[in-house]
Design a protein around this motif. Structure first.
Motif, PDB file in Angstrom:
ATOM      1  N   ARG B 248      29.289 150.781  79.736  1.00  0.00           N
ATOM      2  CA  ARG B 248      29.479 149.796  80.802  1.00  0.00           C
ATOM      3  C   ARG B 248      30.913 149.783  81.309  1.00  0.00           C
ATOM      4  NH1 ARG B 248      26.410 148.212  83.795  1.00  0.00           N
ATOM      5  NH2 ARG B 248      26.894 145.994  83.824  1.00  0.00           N
ATOM      6  N   LEU B 249      31.893 150.026  80.411  1.00  0.00           N
ATOM      7  CA  LEU B 249      33.283 149.812  80.807  1.00  0.00           C
ATOM      8  C   LEU B 249      34.228 150.691  80.011  1.00  0.00           C
ATOM      9  CD1 LEU B 249      35.505 148.057  82.283  1.00  0.00           C
ATOM     10  CD2 LEU B 249      35.359 146.485  80.335  1.00  0.00           C
ATOM     11  N   SER B 250      35.115 151.354  80.723  1.00  0.00           N
ATOM     12  CA  SER B 250      36.272 152.006  80.100  1.00  0.00           C
ATOM     13  C   SER B 250      37.506 151.328  80.677  1.00  0.00           C
ATOM     14  CB  SER B 250      36.285 153.501  80.429  1.00  0.00           C
ATOM     15  OG  SER B 250      37.487 154.079  79.944  1.00  0.00           O
ATOM     16  N   PHE B 255      36.347 152.022  75.209  1.00  0.00           N
ATOM     17  CA  PHE B 255      35.075 152.111  75.933  1.00  0.00           C
ATOM     18  C   PHE B 255      33.933 151.759  74.995  1.00  0.00           C
ATOM     19  CE2 PHE B 255      33.046 155.990  74.309  1.00  0.00           C
ATOM     20  CZ  PHE B 255      34.116 156.626  73.686  1.00  0.00           C
TER      21      PHE B 255
END
Lengths: 281, 281
Positions: B248-250, B255
């Motif tokens: 979903r997110l770095s 991450f």
């Protein structure tokens, strides 16, 4: 201080041990909320660490926590340059109530996403189209304007519902009057009534604040959490939090509940998954 | 026995203590695979429990595990009618290497889903359109027929790659030749070359078997896992496993990697999320 700040304030009584008076206000009936307990554990882990944020918390819920005195044991297991990992246990009457693995680190509040996925669909409707449960509704049609401009005070003795101001996506609340959506889901705006602004501890509370998503499938009544892991992904901005709950599978008396939290600045700030037993009560 | 069966076989030396000889074959260079270590911990937890399956495993990775002798300490923390929860620790040279919280229970192999979400998109292409890394490819275009009808033997000393047969979705492997997809993703078919069929322990291995999904965004080289939690959702059928990785997110050097595993019968059998540091090597 605020009610939530007071309720999560831990007193250090030894290098690895903290004392707290758990606040009955963060409970449903006799059971304290699991998110509240994770907030308390996170605060102790950070106080025992060189770092500022509980970036990863995995918690096993062993017994029902009761209001009143409790102790937290924080055992440091690894100290690195950028992270520290501990085992944190909430103890009551000399029995473990919650076991957690907590990694602390210091997030940069200015860190920009290198890449982030799109917010999950469907989106949470605006605050004004959402449903307040402050007065038990006759139906789940939205009460226009609920919560807009209002910040109901932290009063009353209904427990959790008097501590948090939650405004629910009506399409996920049909289970209230016998029309569950048929999908594992639940979505709500969230803030603390006492005015405490979002931080890691408020997020710990929020990731376990939704009614069980399985109420929209086959659960009846409360569904005990077996395990919940959540990660702090960014330092949250002040204001409302969007709490977006879903799940992938209900089978054999077990379901998963995924929660993403997006802050008022439009950032993904927390991710959680819990495995729970389907409530049959 | 099979290589994987042998490699995860634990010897009980006390009520709460097990011994194992960790197999160098499940490593990359000097580091053993985290999924292999979770399989070993799960086997010890189940041997110490009245239940048959490790339904929930949360693991903190503290230090690099080396091949050779290790001990596993299993501390029972709660015993209920349907579940049992333990803290399981892998120890080497008297230091904790992996700390885990493991809940065991007995899943009904015949349990049908009450509700299940759709398999994630995009789908994993058929085995015959996927990419084998058995010979380092010149490009990431699929080698037609790779893996079809072939079950390469468990030989060689490249470590992990000689133990598992993985066939990768070419669209997620562009990072191999400098064309990362730009999204946190990775997808592959998975089986053990030794013929060991899917069970909870093979799934523990599979949830941490993909190349880090952040190789498709900003990671260079290996990305150390800080925490990984996985849940066994059904008893898997024999055959190939579809390992579907995303994130979903770095941001800020961190991450998340989500993995769903679907079995050959089309069932969601495992769910995992790990939080990892972005590799910079």
């Amino acid at each position: 201080m605020s009610r939530f700040g007071d309720a999560t304030s831990v007193e250090r009584i030894a290098a690895d041990r903290f004392r707290i008076d758990l606040d009955a206000g963060f409970g449903f009936a006799q059971a304290l909320n699991g998110g509240y307990l994770m907030a308390v554990l996170g605060r102790a882990a950070v106080e025992a660490s060189a770092h500022a944020h509980p970036v990863s918390t995995a918690a096993s819920f062993l017994r029902v926590a009761k209001a009143g005195p409790a102790e937290i044991l924080v055992e440091r297991r690894k100290s690195g340059r950028t992270t520290e990992t501990a085992r944190a246990t909430l103890l009551q009457d000399d029995e473990p109530v919650v076991d957690a693995l907590i990694t602390t680190a210091t997030l940069d509040p200015a860190a920009e996403p290198v890449w982030v996925g799109a917010p999950p669909e469907p989106a949470l409707p605006p605050v004004g189209s959402c449903l307040s449960l402050d007065e038990p509704p006759k139906s789940t049609s939205p009460r226009k304007g609920a919560g807009t401009g209002v910040h109901p005070r932290d009063v009353g003795d209904r427990g959790f519902a008097d501590r948090v101001d939650m405004l629910f996506d009506p399409s996920t609340m049909g289970w209230l009057d016998g029309r569950p959506s048929g999908r594992l889901e639940g979505r709500a705006w969230f803030r603390l009534r006492c005015g405490y602004q979002p931080d890691a501890y408020a997020l710990a509370l929020a990731v376990d604040a939704l009614p069980p998503v399985a109420l929209n499938v086959d659960a009846k009544g409360w569904s005990p959490t077996v395990e919940l892991t959540w990660h702090l992904r960014a330092v949250p901005a002040p204001g409302w939090l969007a709490v977006l709950g879903s799940g992938r599978l209900s089978a054999g008396g077990w379901f998963d509940e995924e929660v993403e939290i997006w802050d008022s600045a439009g950032r993904l700030v927390a991710q959680a998954r819990q495995l729970a037993r389907t409530g049959r009560a």
